[in-house]
Design a protein around this motif. Sequence first.
Motif, PDB file in Angstrom:
ATOM      1  N   THR A   1       0.758  -1.313  -0.042  1.00 27.40           N
ATOM      2  CA  THR A   1      -0.031   0.047   0.052  1.00 27.40           C
ATOM      3  C   THR A   1       0.853   1.159   0.088  1.00 27.40           C
ATOM      4  O   THR A   1       0.291   2.276  -0.081  1.00 27.40           O
ATOM      5  N   GLY A   2       2.213   0.887   0.122  1.00 27.64           N
ATOM      6  CA  GLY A   2       3.007   2.453   0.073  1.00 27.64           C
ATOM      7  C   GLY A   2       3.980   2.430  -1.062  1.00 27.64           C
ATOM      8  O   GLY A   2       3.952   2.056  -2.179  1.00 27.64           O
ATOM      9  N   SER A   3       5.194   2.715  -0.812  1.00 31.88           N
ATOM     10  CA  SER A   3       6.339   2.973  -1.775  1.00 31.88           C
ATOM     11  C   SER A   3       7.717   2.307  -1.374  1.00 31.88           C
ATOM     12  O   SER A   3       7.967   2.108  -0.140  1.00 31.88           O
ATOM     13  N   PHE A   4       8.541   2.265  -2.091  1.00 31.29           N
ATOM     14  CA  PHE A   4      10.066   2.084  -1.880  1.00 31.29           C
ATOM     15  C   PHE A   4      10.469   3.365  -2.081  1.00 31.29           C
ATOM     16  O   PHE A   4      10.616   4.027  -3.338  1.00 31.29           O
ATOM     17  N   LEU A   5      11.183   3.735  -1.039  1.00 27.71           N
ATOM     18  CA  LEU A   5      11.641   5.357  -0.919  1.00 27.71           C
ATOM     19  C   LEU A   5      12.778   5.385   0.149  1.00 27.71           C
ATOM     20  O   LEU A   5      13.077   4.701   0.760  1.00 27.71           O
ATOM     21  N   ALA A   6      13.558   6.585  -0.051  1.00 33.88           N
ATOM     22  CA  ALA A   6      14.767   6.851   0.926  1.00 33.88           C
ATOM     23  C   ALA A   6      14.165   7.852   2.011  1.00 33.88           C
ATOM     24  O   ALA A   6      13.398   9.046   1.745  1.00 33.88           O
ATOM     25  N   GLU A   7      14.491   7.634   3.028  1.00 31.22           N
ATOM     26  CA  GLU A   7      13.978   8.401   4.288  1.00 31.22           C
ATOM     27  C   GLU A   7      14.785   9.830   4.325  1.00 31.22           C
ATOM     28  O   GLU A   7      15.915   9.990   3.811  1.00 31.22           O
ATOM     29  N   ASP A   8      13.883  10.885   4.378  1.00 24.54           N
ATOM     30  CA  ASP A   8      14.644  12.347   4.332  1.00 24.54           C
ATOM     31  C   ASP A   8      15.268  12.593   2.649  1.00 24.54           C
ATOM     32  O   ASP A   8      15.976  13.343   2.902  1.00 24.54           O
ATOM     33  N   TYR A   9      14.762  11.843   1.974  1.00 23.92           N
ATOM     34  CA  TYR A   9      15.301  12.062   0.644  1.00 23.92           C
ATOM     35  C   TYR A   9      15.585  13.566   0.176  1.00 23.92           C
ATOM     36  O   TYR A   9      16.433  14.001  -0.551  1.00 23.92           O
ATOM     37  N   ASN A  10      14.680  14.542   0.524  1.00 21.66           N
ATOM     38  CA  ASN A  10      14.701  15.841   0.138  1.00 21.66           C
ATOM     39  C   ASN A  10      15.498  16.606   1.106  1.00 21.66           C
ATOM     40  O   ASN A  10      15.632  17.894   0.797  1.00 21.66           O
ATOM     41  N   SER A  11      15.848  16.462   2.399  1.00 20.86           N
ATOM     42  CA  SER A  11      16.538  16.831   3.339  1.00 20.86           C
ATOM     43  C   SER A  11      18.005  16.421   3.809  1.00 20.86           C
ATOM     44  O   SER A  11      18.759  17.103   4.391  1.00 20.86           O
ATOM     45  N   ARG A  12      18.076  15.094   3.628  1.00 13.56           N
ATOM     46  CA  ARG A  12      19.495  14.616   3.559  1.00 13.56           C
ATOM     47  C   ARG A  12      20.562  15.116   2.742  1.00 13.56           C
ATOM     48  O   ARG A  12      20.053  15.609   1.772  1.00 13.56           O
ATOM     49  N   GLY A  13      21.606  14.838   3.098  1.00 13.47           N
ATOM     50  CA  GLY A  13      22.802  15.390   2.264  1.00 13.47           C
ATOM     51  C   GLY A  13      22.784  14.352   1.002  1.00 13.47           C
ATOM     52  O   GLY A  13      21.839  13.337   0.914  1.00 13.47           O
ATOM     53  N   ILE A  14      23.910  14.621   0.029  1.00  8.21           N
ATOM     54  CA  ILE A  14      23.812  13.648  -1.235  1.00  8.21           C
ATOM     55  C   ILE A  14      24.356  12.338  -0.436  1.00  8.21           C
ATOM     56  O   ILE A  14      25.533  12.500   0.325  1.00  8.21           O
ATOM     57  N   ALA A  15      23.643  11.299  -0.655  1.00 11.51           N
ATOM     58  CA  ALA A  15      24.049  10.081  -0.026  1.00 11.51           C
ATOM     59  C   ALA A  15      24.469   9.123  -1.188  1.00 11.51           C
ATOM     60  O   ALA A  15      24.746   8.022  -1.052  1.00 11.51           O
ATOM     61  N   GLY A  16      24.936   9.604  -2.385  1.00 14.60           N
ATOM     62  CA  GLY A  16      25.462   8.376  -3.348  1.00 14.60           C
ATOM     63  C   GLY A  16      24.564   7.785  -4.238  1.00 14.60           C
ATOM     64  O   GLY A  16      23.365   8.396  -4.636  1.00 14.60           O
ATOM     65  N   GLU A  17      24.864   6.580  -4.523  1.00 14.85           N
ATOM     66  CA  GLU A  17      24.016   5.561  -5.525  1.00 14.85           C
ATOM     67  C   GLU A  17      23.049   4.677  -4.489  1.00 14.85           C
ATOM     68  O   GLU A  17      23.639   4.272  -3.593  1.00 14.85           O
ATOM     69  N   LEU A  18      21.789   4.469  -5.022  1.00 17.03           N
ATOM     70  CA  LEU A  18      21.130   3.591  -4.338  1.00 17.03           C
ATOM     71  C   LEU A  18      21.039   2.379  -5.473  1.00 17.03           C
ATOM     72  O   LEU A  18      20.638   2.586  -6.719  1.00 17.03           O
ATOM     73  N   GLN A  19      21.821   1.490  -5.345  1.00 18.46           N
ATOM     74  CA  GLN A  19      22.085   0.449  -6.096  1.00 18.46           C
ATOM     75  C   GLN A  19      21.083  -0.865  -5.882  1.00 18.46           C
ATOM     76  O   GLN A  19      21.222  -1.383  -4.789  1.00 18.46           O
ATOM     77  N   LEU A  20      19.956  -1.337  -6.789  1.00 16.16           N
ATOM     78  CA  LEU A  20      19.333  -2.141  -6.441  1.00 16.16           C
ATOM     79  C   LEU A  20      19.321  -3.347  -7.475  1.00 16.16           C
ATOM     80  O   LEU A  20      19.374  -2.881  -8.884  1.00 16.16           O
ATOM     81  N   LEU A  21      19.444  -4.533  -7.237  1.00 12.35           N
ATOM     82  CA  LEU A  21      19.396  -5.615  -8.104  1.00 12.35           C
ATOM     83  C   LEU A  21      18.355  -6.541  -7.850  1.00 12.35           C
ATOM     84  O   LEU A  21      18.421  -6.862  -6.689  1.00 12.35           O
ATOM     85  N   GLY A  22      17.345  -6.486  -8.445  1.00 11.98           N
ATOM     86  CA  GLY A  22      16.172  -7.381  -8.142  1.00 11.98           C
ATOM     87  C   GLY A  22      15.010  -6.850  -8.993  1.00 11.98           C
ATOM     88  O   GLY A  22      14.916  -6.865 -10.125  1.00 11.98           O
ATOM     89  N   SER A  23      13.939  -6.392  -8.039  1.00 16.77           N
ATOM     90  CA  SER A  23      12.649  -6.101  -9.012  1.00 16.77           C
ATOM     91  C   SER A  23      11.827  -5.168  -7.814  1.00 16.77           C
ATOM     92  O   SER A  23      12.157  -5.210  -6.395  1.00 16.77           O
TER      93      SER A  23
END
Length: 168
Positions: A89-111
């Motif tokens: 019922t929700g999302s796959f997301l990064a916590e505080d995506y718009n206020s945290r510093g640059i965190a590099g790459e989110l690398q996902l292998l899967g689906s």
Amino acid sequence: DSVSLNDPSFNGVIMGEQRVYVEGKVDGKLSILANTDVYITNDITYEHNPQTTSSDDVLGLIAENNLIVANNAANNSNCVIQAAVFSRTGSFLAEDYNSRGIAGELQLLGSIVQDERGAVGTFSGSTLTSGFSKRYRFDGRFSDPTYRPPYFPGYYTPTLAIANWWES
């Protein structure tokens, strides 16, 4: 904690009634689910990387609500996730995506299956300004409909049995 995936009484599923926090290495077949949110607190990788060698390792991360890449020190310089992720019922997301510093790459292998697309970072033009840039790659092993994490939600081909027949 550790769980032996070889224990004959273990069905391959770990379920939490509340939030579940995950990180680490998977050697075998496992599904982890939460009745609320799943927080990814550090890299989650397979013992044998299917991109470089044959691997029977597979992980399903299943959340009733969100799958969240936590805003913590471990995830502030890239995060690697090898799993099939499912948010009912929700999302796959990064916590505080718009206020945290640059965190590099989110690398996902899967689906990824999610009810609504989640944000992981912000950009100004093509320049990352906060959170992660995405590096998502489909795990080709999931092209086989019989290959999936234990009890992972999805479409199953029904098996029909002949109950009886009549010949004339």
